[in-house]
Design an enzyme around this catalytic site. Structure first.
Site, mmCIF file in Angstrom:
data_model
loop_
_atom_site.group_PDB
_atom_site.id
_atom_site.type_symbol
_atom_site.label_atom_id
_atom_site.label_comp_id
_atom_site.label_asym_id
_atom_site.label_seq_id
_atom_site.Cartn_x
_atom_site.Cartn_y
_atom_site.Cartn_z
ATOM 1 N N GLY A 116 -13.394 3.378 1.518
ATOM 2 C CA GLY A 116 -13.741 3.052 2.948
ATOM 3 C C GLY A 116 -13.010 1.904 3.405
ATOM 4 C CG MET A 128 -9.654 11.796 -1.482
ATOM 5 S SD MET A 128 -8.016 11.388 -1.271
ATOM 6 C CE MET A 128 -7.387 12.080 -2.709
ATOM 7 C CB ILE A 144 -7.150 20.934 2.250
ATOM 8 C CG1 ILE A 144 -6.454 20.370 0.997
ATOM 9 C CG2 ILE A 144 -6.433 21.711 3.318
ATOM 10 C CD1 ILE A 144 -4.895 19.485 1.418
ATOM 11 C CG HIS A 190 0.953 9.837 4.685
ATOM 12 N ND1 HIS A 190 0.438 10.567 3.779
ATOM 13 C CD2 HIS A 190 2.319 9.397 4.290
ATOM 14 C CE1 HIS A 190 1.098 10.541 2.631
ATOM 15 N NE2 HIS A 190 2.332 9.996 2.889
HETATM 16 C C1 GRF Z 1 -5.503 5.001 2.119
HETATM 17 O O1 GRF Z 1 -4.450 4.683 1.315
HETATM 18 C C2 GRF Z 1 -5.026 5.987 3.151
HETATM 19 O O2 GRF Z 1 -3.667 5.847 3.417
HETATM 20 C C3 GRF Z 1 -5.014 7.235 2.218
HETATM 21 O O3 GRF Z 1 -6.398 6.922 1.447
HETATM 22 C C4 GRF Z 1 -6.528 5.752 1.138
HETATM 23 C C5 GRF Z 1 -8.015 5.484 1.614
HETATM 24 O O4 GRF Z 1 -8.307 4.136 1.177
HETATM 25 N N1 GRF Z 1 -5.148 8.298 3.212
HETATM 26 P P1 GRF Z 1 -9.757 3.717 1.880
HETATM 27 O O5 GRF Z 1 -10.970 4.555 1.439
HETATM 28 O O6 GRF Z 1 -9.736 3.628 3.265
HETATM 29 O O7 GRF Z 1 -10.117 2.386 1.265
#
Ligand code: GRF
Length: 208
Positions: free
Chosen positions: A12, A91, A93, A110
């Site tokens: 997060g 994570m 879909i 992304h």
């Molecule tokens: C980040 O690298 C984001 O781009 C990807 O997942 C990761 C999430 O990290 N989609 P966090 O949970 O915000 O630390």
């Protein structure tokens, strides 16, 4: 004031960047009113709780049919009057129903410059491994709207990050987060909440 739901699965840090930006007054027309996690143990939930943001856990595996999961998530977001959904390391879909209900109202972050190193299978460290394998000199991050095709929706903001000698996927992931993701995600959210993003086909125009 727009109600923002942030969907998370892990640490997060992007959620934290949004909370911090909100605290600095950088998202004047939006408020994070809900954090939804696909994982009951996500540290992101603690970040939400310590900032008094209501949380909810919805796990795909608790629903036998994907369509029931899709409906439950859509119903939850609609029942909380959510105006903007932010995928911050989510994570699972998303289904067709939620994507249709929130058309051009779901922003994803992304960790590459789309259309490089994106699409199915490109998540987490994998994205950075592939960038290093290909030997690109510049990578970055992209904030974009979500449509039914993975990493395909209209691009809102991109920011480049240089690759350095000796980079590992872990080092690069950290630099991309610090220099790009944590900066452009709150900016994209603020633009949305200020009604400054016009979607034209598969592109966006940022209004002055
Ligand atoms: C980040 O690298 C984001 O781009 C990807 O997942 C990761 C999430 O990290 N989609 P966090 O949970 O915000 O630390």
């Amino acid at each position: 004031m727009k109600n923002i739901a942030v969907l998370v699965s892990g640490g997060g840090t992007n959620l934290q960047a949004l909370i911090d930006a909100q605290g600095r007054g950088e998202i004047p027309n939006g408020k994070i009113t809900l954090v939804v996690s696909s994982n009951p143990n996500a540290y992101a939930l603690q970040r939400a709780e310590s900032n008094s943001i209501p949380t909810k856990v919805i796990r795909r595996k608790d629903y036998s049919e994907f369509s029931n999961y899709d409906t439950a998530l859509t119903d939850l977001l609609q029942s909380k009057n959510i105006d903007l959904v932010v995928l911050a390391g989510f994570m699972t879909i998303l289904g067709k129903k939620v994507i249709k209900a929130f058309e051009n109202k779901i922003i994803n972050i992304h960790p590459s410059l789309i259309p490089s190193f994106c699409g199915e299978g490109f998540y987490g460290l994998k994205v950075h491994e592939k960038a290093l394998e290909r030997g690109v000199k510049i990578t970055g991050a992209t904030a974009h709207f979500v449509d039914e095709i993975c990493d395909n929706g209209p691009i809102i903001i991109q920011k480049a990050v240089e690759i350095q000698n000796g980079d590992t996927p872990e080092i690069l992931q950290k630099r991309v987060m610090e220099q790009a993701e944590w900066k452009i995600l709150p900016k994209a959210v603020a633009l949305f909440c200020n009604d400054k993003i016009k979607v034209v086909g598969n592109k966006t125009e940022i209004l002055e």
